[in-house]
Each structure stands twice: as C-alpha cells, then as structure tokens.
Design a protein around this motif. Structure first.
Motif, PDB file in Angstrom:
ATOM      1  N   TRP A   3      22.868 -43.528  14.061  1.00 51.58           N
ATOM      2  CA  TRP A   3      22.988 -44.580  13.056  1.00 51.58           C
ATOM      3  C   TRP A   3      21.656 -44.749  12.315  1.00 51.58           C
ATOM      4  O   TRP A   3      21.634 -44.877  11.091  1.00 51.58           O
ATOM      5  CB  TRP A   3      23.391 -45.895  13.719  1.00 51.58           C
ATOM      6  CG  TRP A   3      24.667 -45.842  14.480  1.00 51.58           C
ATOM      7  CD1 TRP A   3      24.802 -45.577  15.819  1.00 51.58           C
ATOM      8  CD2 TRP A   3      25.994 -46.039  13.984  1.00 51.58           C
ATOM      9  NE1 TRP A   3      26.135 -45.601  16.169  1.00 51.58           N
ATOM     10  CE2 TRP A   3      26.889 -45.893  15.076  1.00 51.58           C
ATOM     11  CE3 TRP A   3      26.522 -46.346  12.734  1.00 51.58           C
ATOM     12  CZ2 TRP A   3      28.260 -46.036  14.939  1.00 51.58           C
ATOM     13  CZ3 TRP A   3      27.894 -46.491  12.595  1.00 51.58           C
ATOM     14  CH2 TRP A   3      28.752 -46.328  13.687  1.00 51.58           C
ATOM     15  N   GLU A   6      21.033 -41.849   9.902  1.00 50.03           N
ATOM     16  CA  GLU A   6      21.856 -41.945   8.703  1.00 50.03           C
ATOM     17  C   GLU A   6      21.311 -43.012   7.760  1.00 50.03           C
ATOM     18  O   GLU A   6      21.309 -42.826   6.536  1.00 50.03           O
ATOM     19  CB  GLU A   6      23.306 -42.237   9.064  1.00 50.03           C
ATOM     20  CG  GLU A   6      24.205 -42.589   7.888  1.00 50.03           C
ATOM     21  CD  GLU A   6      24.178 -41.574   6.748  1.00 50.03           C
ATOM     22  OE1 GLU A   6      24.557 -41.955   5.624  1.00 50.03           O
ATOM     23  OE2 GLU A   6      23.774 -40.405   6.958  1.00 50.03           O
ATOM     24  N   ASN A   7      20.854 -44.141   8.289  1.00 50.87           N
ATOM     25  CA  ASN A   7      20.264 -45.161   7.421  1.00 50.87           C
ATOM     26  C   ASN A   7      19.047 -44.620   6.682  1.00 50.87           C
ATOM     27  O   ASN A   7      18.853 -44.883   5.491  1.00 50.87           O
ATOM     28  CB  ASN A   7      19.880 -46.395   8.239  1.00 50.87           C
ATOM     29  CG  ASN A   7      21.075 -47.269   8.554  1.00 50.87           C
ATOM     30  OD1 ASN A   7      22.182 -47.024   8.087  1.00 50.87           O
ATOM     31  ND2 ASN A   7      20.866 -48.304   9.356  1.00 50.87           N
ATOM     32  N   ALA A  40      24.638 -51.199  10.643  1.00 56.68           N
ATOM     33  CA  ALA A  40      24.766 -50.195  11.704  1.00 56.68           C
ATOM     34  C   ALA A  40      24.898 -50.860  13.066  1.00 56.68           C
ATOM     35  O   ALA A  40      25.678 -50.411  13.920  1.00 56.68           O
ATOM     36  CB  ALA A  40      23.553 -49.264  11.687  1.00 56.68           C
ATOM     37  N   ALA A 109      28.947 -46.794   7.291  1.00 54.05           N
ATOM     38  CA  ALA A 109      28.724 -47.151   8.703  1.00 54.05           C
ATOM     39  C   ALA A 109      29.973 -47.794   9.291  1.00 54.05           C
ATOM     40  O   ALA A 109      30.372 -47.489  10.428  1.00 54.05           O
ATOM     41  CB  ALA A 109      27.531 -48.093   8.823  1.00 54.05           C
ATOM     42  N   ARG A 112      32.748 -45.167   9.544  1.00 55.84           N
ATOM     43  CA  ARG A 112      32.453 -44.304  10.692  1.00 55.84           C
ATOM     44  C   ARG A 112      32.947 -44.949  11.971  1.00 55.84           C
ATOM     45  O   ARG A 112      33.454 -44.270  12.870  1.00 55.84           O
ATOM     46  CB  ARG A 112      30.944 -44.071  10.750  1.00 55.84           C
ATOM     47  CG  ARG A 112      30.446 -43.318  11.978  1.00 55.84           C
ATOM     48  CD  ARG A 112      28.930 -43.144  11.890  1.00 55.84           C
ATOM     49  NE  ARG A 112      28.380 -42.476  13.065  1.00 55.84           N
ATOM     50  CZ  ARG A 112      27.111 -42.098  13.180  1.00 55.84           C
ATOM     51  NH1 ARG A 112      26.258 -42.343  12.179  1.00 55.84           N
ATOM     52  NH2 ARG A 112      26.683 -41.483  14.264  1.00 55.84           N
ATOM     53  N   GLY A 285      31.877 -41.599   6.064  1.00 56.59           N
ATOM     54  CA  GLY A 285      31.800 -42.212   7.392  1.00 56.59           C
ATOM     55  C   GLY A 285      32.431 -41.360   8.476  1.00 56.59           C
ATOM     56  O   GLY A 285      31.843 -41.163   9.543  1.00 56.59           O
TER      57      GLY A 285
END
Length: 521
Positions: A3, A6-7, A40, A109, A112, A285
């Motif tokens: 997470w 990805e951020n 997230a 997020a 996902r 996602g």
C-alpha cells in the motif's frame, strides 16, 4: 506492491502529470500524502477484511428486500464517515471540494480492497455529481448532502429487457399527473438496486416522457425506493457476489424530473462519465491486488534450481520475472493515463475537455482489460494454487470480467473513441498537438504518432459501416499512440517502446482487414 509503495507511485505519477500543478484547489504535497495514507489504512484495515466473506456469502433476496453479507454495512459506514464518498463535491453540498484527480488517485486503494462493495459507492457519488449539476435546488439540497454523507445511496437505471445499449428503445414510461410525475416499467442490471446499507435509495431512471422517437423522448427522473418500486430478483453472477444486481419493477412510482424534459440522455452522461472514470480506478485497484499477491507468492514459493541444492523462490525464475515485470510496467503506464484523464476533467479549457473525452473511453476499456489480464497473469504465477479459493486471484478474475461490460461495452467505447471523439469532436487534433510537443525530443515516438495520424485520416475517408467494423482495432491503435505520448513520463519506457511499433502495426492491420471485409460484404 505494498500500500505504501503504491501511494508513493501515485504521488510520483501526479507530479509527472503537467496539468496537476495548474489545478485550483489541489492539496499541497503533505496533505495529499496524508489523504492517500489514510485511504490505504482504511482500505487495508476495514474494507479488505470483509471482501472474501462477501464473495462467499453473497447478497440475498427475501420478501422483496436484499440483505448484504456481514461486514458490508460497517465498511460502507467507514467510507461515509471518513468523507470518502464526496472528495470532489463542493463543500457547500457536503463534499471536500477537492479536484476529481484526487478521487482518481485515492479510489484504487478502495477498489483494490473490495470492488464489490465499492459498486455502491461508485453509483452514489456519480448520482451526487449528477444532481449537483442538473437537479433543481430543492432536490439538490435535499439529496446531494445526504448522498455525500452516506445517509442515502443511489443507482443508475438505464437497461431494460428490450433495451440495453440501444437506449432509444427504452419503454419505461413517465406520465405527468396532477400530483406530479409517475413512472412505470422494468429496469434490469441495476447494481445495488436494493440493499440494507441505507434505508433510502434514489434511483436515477431514464424513462420516456414523450412520443418523440429514439432518444429525443427520454427524460431523467429521481425515483425513491418505496411505494411503486419492487425488487423482483437479483442476478446469479460470475463475480461481484456481494454487489446485488437487481431487476426493479416500477408501478405508478412517484418521480421527480431531473433537469430538462427530453434531455435525459445528455444529462445522464454526467453520471456515466464519472462511472467510466471509476472503472479505470477499479481496473488499477484489482491489478495492484493481483500484482501484490503474485509477487508475495513468488517470493515464498520455492521450486526448481540445481537438483543438489534446496529449491529456489520462483521469483528468481526468468519467466516469472518476465510476467511480473511486464505487469508492473503496464500498471505504471496505465496509472499515468488515469491521472491525465482525471486532471483534464478538472481543467477549464475547451481543448482539455476534448482531450479528456478522447482518453476517457481508453481509460475505461484498458483499465478493465488491465484488471482481467492482471488476474490471469497472477494465476499463471501461482499455478494451480491460483485456481483455488485459498488465494484471492480467482475471485479477482471473476470480479473483474464485468468491468469491460458495464458503463458501455468495449465495442461501445470503441465507437465513442473513433466516431465521436477522434473523427468528429476534435479530440484527435488536440491529442496530436500536445503529444507531439511533449515527444519533440523522441523521434521514435513522433514516428508512432505520425503513423497513427495518417491511419486516422484514412479512417475518416472510409464509409460509416467500415468505420464501425474497424472501431475496436482502431481504438487499440489509438491506445498505443496515447501510451507513446505518456511513456515520455516514465523513467524506463523500454518495455513499452520495445513492442509499440509491432502492436500499432497489428491493430492497424486488423482494422484494415475489418474494413475490407465490410466493404466486400
């Protein structure tokens, strides 16, 4: 990809999107980082844990009411309480007043974590945007803040048994009476058409209010769950089991006209455009979910290597690296396309709007395909294990398949891209101008753009039946051209550039073959 990773990638991609720095009301870097980090955290801690159970149990219909799996209400309430349903709505209507690009950066997020649950959020926020733009003041002020707060939810009701994408054949009827409008007819394929997340549900219903032929007689109405609205069934679907897909029967149901009578379809596109962008966030996602799980599995699963030594992690095998690295490269390029489209939607210029309209069907289509392909790749990495419910890959494959169908199938997106946006609305001219400017230092990209531009002019000269036949491969050729432009923003564009000329040539050949066959027919 974790997470946090990805951020970081999302922040980096936004920084590489030229229009982002020009947006009014954009948060500073620290605030945006905090927003992404909190999203997230909520996705991982609250939304994700209920997803597998929701898939196993599914939605249930009994006595005309739909019940969702345990955990759904708490997860949706957490989304609402955190303000995540209304990031881009004006503050005066209960939103955070942030650019749409912030939603595009945040929503993957949540998708996902649980694309099924997020179906309720997607239609609710799209309806809030619709009513904010087209609703009368009384309806707007009554409904939009309640939708933003998650106190009410909403749906989009278009399809009927005899009218799917061909909306001009809609027969659901709206009649004006002394007491107001009344709606009668049946709508199908309604995501979250009934549920127990909220007591009040507003249905945005496209119905025929005059006898004018085709779409000219269609108007848009808000019909609330209650007297005259019945859920007759929920579909037994391949995936998204925790998202009830309902058939709704409207029998003399009270309705409010939204906007102008006879302008239902153009007004509805306010909602549809938002939902197509949402599909792009869904695709990203789910792809991120599949990449993260397959990477973790490949790092732990040991097979192969010298027979006189312990087996090695399959992540060290060249073919596994090829698959995972290839998926990661596709994700990086798609992320840029998603954010570019969202930023364009926020910018005020006419050319920005034209280019956004050109890229939106690409984001919808190739976000959907990215999710399905990512699930397929993950299943190959996991081998037989990926085909079992022990891992989330098989659920991702089932959930993602419908992304290419709703909000307009791939064929409908191709027609929009080619006939309306590229050849008619001026989007192609804007795209080529901006892409050539950004790619000025890259002869190989300029060559790709020139080839596509010449191809588009040939398509412009073709007959309408030939254009329709070629629309899908032409859209895929357009996607290669758009990727050529956006790949300028990548640190390592080699995975794209290595195959781009061949892919462009293949899609052009497919288009020529389709046109030739159509002309011979």
């Amino acid at each position: 990809m974790s997470w946090a990773e990805e951020n970081a990638a999302m922040l980096d991609a936004l920084a590489r999107t030229p229009g982002w720095s020009a947006l009014e009301g954009r948060p500073d870097d620290d605030t945006l980082t905090a927003i992404l980090d909190e999203a997230a955290r909520l996705a991982a801690a609250v939304i994700w844990p209920q997803d597998a159970q929701g898939d196993r149990i599914g939605a249930r219909l009994a006595d005309g009411r739909v019940t969702l799996p345990p955990g759904s209400r708490d997860a949706f309430a957490a989304l609402a309480d955190g303000g995540w349903l209304a990031l881009e709505l004006p503050e005066a209507l209960g939103g955070a007043g942030l650019p749409l690009a912030v939603f595009a950066a945040v929503n993957p997020a949540f998708e996902r974590a649980s694309p099924a649950l997020m179906m309720a959020a997607g239609s609710t926020r799209a309806a809030a945007r619709l009513l904010a733009e087209h609703g009368d003041l009384e309806t707007r002020d009554d409904w939009v803040p309640a939708l933003a707060a998650g106190e009410r939810t909403a749906t989009i009701c278009i399809s009927e048994p005899g009218a799917g994408s061909d909306v001009g054949r809609i027969r659901t009827r709206a009649v004006r009476t002394p007491d107001g409008w009344r709606i009668g007819g049946e709508k199908i394929w309604i995501s979250f058409g009934d549920h127990d997340l909220t007591e009040r549900i507003g249905h945005c219903v496209l119905a025929r209010s005059t006898d004018a032929p085709g779409t000219r007689g269609l108007s848009l109405f808000l019909v609330e769950r209650g007297p005259g609205v019945t859920c007759t069934r929920i579909e037994e679907k391949m995936g998204l089991h925790a998202s009830p897909t309902c058939a709704l029967l409207f029998e003399d149901a009270p309705a409010r006209l939204i906007g102008t009578e006879g302008r239902g379809l153009p007004q509805l596109f306010t909602m549809i455009r938002q939902m197509r962008l949402t599909v792009g966030t869904q695709g990203l996602g789910v792809a991120l979910r599949c990449l993260a799980h397959s990477r973790a599995y490949a790092a732990e699963r040991c097979q192969g290597g010298p027979p006189d030594a312990p087996p090695v992690p399959i992540a060290t095998h060249p073919d596994i690296r090829r698959q995972l690295d290839g998926l990661a490269a596709r994700i990086d390029l798609f992320r840029l396309a998603l954010l570019e489209t969202a930023v364009l939607a926020d910018l005020p210029g006419k050319d920005d709007a034209r280019l956004c309209a050109l890229t939106l069907p690409l984001v919808k289509t190739f976000g959907a395909e990215l999710a399905s392909d990512a699930a397929g790749t993950a299943m190959m990495v996991l081998g037989g294990a990926g085909y079992t419910r022990e891992h989330p890959v098989e659920q991702a494959l089932r959930d993602a398949r419908v992304f290419a169908i709703y909000e307009g199938t791939t064929g409908m997106q191709a027609q929009d891209f080619l006939l309306r946006q590229a050849l008619s609305a001026g989007g192609l001219k804007v795209f080529l101008s901006r892409a050539r400017a950004e790619c000025a230092a890259s002869p190989e990209r300029l060559a790709l753009l020139d080839v596509f531009a010449a191809f588009a002019e040939d398509l412009r000269a073709a007959s309408r039946p030939a254009q329709l036949a070629a629309a899908d491969p032409a859209m895929r050729a357009g996607w290669v051209a758009v990727q050529a432009w956006l790949s300028m923003r990548l640190d390592d564009p080699r995975p794209f550039l290595a195959t781009a000329p061949q892919r462009l040539a293949l899609h052009m050949a497919e288009a020529w073959a389709a046109m030739s066959f159509e002309e011979r027919s």
